[in-house]
Design a protein around this motif. Structure first.
Motif, PDB file in Angstrom:
ATOM      1  N   UNK A   1      31.519  61.774  35.561  1.00 38.05           N
ATOM      2  CA  UNK A   1      31.594  61.601  34.115  1.00 38.05           C
ATOM      3  C   UNK A   1      32.988  61.841  33.602  1.00 38.05           C
ATOM      4  N   UNK A   2      33.997  61.278  34.305  1.00 33.86           N
ATOM      5  CA  UNK A   2      35.390  61.590  34.024  1.00 33.86           C
ATOM      6  C   UNK A   2      36.011  60.552  33.099  1.00 33.86           C
TER       7      UNK A   2
ATOM      8  N   UNK B   1      37.919  51.370  40.090  1.00 42.38           N
ATOM      9  CA  UNK B   1      36.871  52.389  40.154  1.00 42.38           C
ATOM     10  C   UNK B   1      35.747  52.044  39.180  1.00 42.38           C
ATOM     11  N   UNK B   2      36.111  51.569  37.992  1.00 47.18           N
ATOM     12  CA  UNK B   2      35.058  51.132  37.066  1.00 47.18           C
ATOM     13  C   UNK B   2      34.216  50.021  37.693  1.00 47.18           C
ATOM     14  N   UNK B   3      34.864  49.082  38.369  1.00 51.17           N
ATOM     15  CA  UNK B   3      34.131  47.987  38.990  1.00 51.17           C
ATOM     16  C   UNK B   3      33.195  48.486  40.088  1.00 51.17           C
TER      17      UNK B   3
ATOM     18  N   UNK C   1      30.913  52.605  38.261  1.00 52.58           N
ATOM     19  CA  UNK C   1      30.916  52.887  36.822  1.00 52.58           C
ATOM     20  C   UNK C   1      30.173  54.169  36.477  1.00 52.58           C
ATOM     21  N   UNK C   2      29.276  54.614  37.356  1.00 53.79           N
ATOM     22  CA  UNK C   2      28.534  55.849  37.104  1.00 53.79           C
ATOM     23  C   UNK C   2      29.436  57.080  37.051  1.00 53.79           C
ATOM     24  N   UNK C   3      30.629  56.983  37.622  1.00 53.70           N
ATOM     25  CA  UNK C   3      31.550  58.121  37.634  1.00 53.70           C
ATOM     26  C   UNK C   3      32.395  58.209  36.369  1.00 53.70           C
ATOM     27  N   UNK C   4      32.393  57.137  35.555  1.00 51.88           N
ATOM     28  CA  UNK C   4      33.394  56.980  34.497  1.00 51.88           C
ATOM     29  C   UNK C   4      32.770  57.111  33.111  1.00 51.88           C
ATOM     30  N   UNK C   5      33.305  58.042  32.321  1.00 50.13           N
ATOM     31  CA  UNK C   5      32.873  58.199  30.925  1.00 50.13           C
ATOM     32  C   UNK C   5      33.823  57.520  29.958  1.00 50.13           C
TER      33      UNK C   5
END
Length: 268
Positions: A89-90, A105-107, A110-114
């Motif tokens: 959630x970064x 990384x979003x591609x 995406x679950x890691x990216x806020x």
């Protein structure tokens, strides 16, 4: 200072954790630099933030690795680092090639990216021929052969004239980058085009650019921003390609405001 093995390389990183607070900020550096370019920004943010800074493979104190470089491999390195450190959630803050890594990384995850902060970057940076010319010159004459024009793009004219000692220090950072790490990352940028990713972004996104950026000028960053639904753009005055070095107060303030907004949206 920590050293963590992931994806076949040992990466050099600096980690700050807080128990409760806004989403962690993860900083991704530009070509030819290490995580010290964010020192001023992090100092101004203070202790109330979880942050991760790291040196890409082949940069700073991180290992070069033996595999061919690509934006995908750089992204996998950071994904592995996030997994090992337990950060999710970064908010990814990617500068120049760091922006390409953030988009990848979003591609992929995406679950890691806020949220995304895309700083002085584009979904495709330059042309393949431009990068090949740079690669060929560096193979022949070394990184120092391009140091002066790189510094002219990195820093505004005012900074270069008034902060000559700092410019000299950043020149040392550039030319001491591992040759294979620099060339491999040039090849990764040469081959990367993440334009199609832009329309898929659904998290809050902030695009930043120094008004004197000679590598990814404001119009290039604004063109990228217009392709990202709901995103915003901020110009950083009196700054070149590395506004985090020249204008850390402005960058820290914008990051704090943006991450606070991401935090509120995440709780709603």
């Amino acid at each position: 200072m920590e050293f963590i093995e992931t994806n076949g390389v040992v990466l050099h990183c600096a980690i700050q954790r807080v128990e409760k607070g806004p989403p962690p900020l993860v900083f991704i550096n530009s070509l030819g630099s290490d995580f010290r370019i964010w020192t001023g920004v992090c100092a101004r943010l203070g202790d109330g933030w979880s942050t991760l800074r790291y040196d890409k493979r082949g940069h700073g104190l991180s290992e070069e690795g033996t595999d061919a470089y690509s934006i995908g491999r750089h992204a996998d390195d950071l994904i592995g680092l996030l997994t090992k450190t337990g950060f999710d959630g970064v908010v990814l803050c990617g500068l120049s090639v760091g922006g390409l890594i953030a988009l990848e990384i979003w591609r992929k995850r995406p679950d890691l990216v806020a949220g995304l902060v895309l700083c002085d970057t584009a979904a495709k940076i330059g042309t393949a021929q431009m990068w090949q010319d740079r690669i060929d010159l560096i193979r022949k004459d070394g990184i120092a052969a391009l140091a002066e024009p790189v510094l002219e793009r990195w820093f505004s004219s005012g900074f270069r004239s008034s902060c000559q000692e700092q410019v000299s220090g950043y020149r040392s950072m550039l030319v001491r980058t591992a040759l294979d790490g620099y060339l491999g990352t040039c090849e990764a940028i040469r081959d990367a085009d993440l334009t199609e990713v832009l329309q898929s972004i659904t998290v809050p996104t902030l695009c930043l650019c120094g008004d004197e950026d000679g590598s990814t000028p404001p119009e290039v960053v604004m063109d990228m921003q217009e392709k990202i639904s709901g995103s915003s753009f901020e110009m950083i005055e009196y700054a070149g390609h590395l506004p985090c070095v020249e204008q850390p107060d402005a960058i820290a303030q914008l990051l704090a405001q943006f991450v606070a907004k991401v935090h509120v949206q995440g709780q709603s």
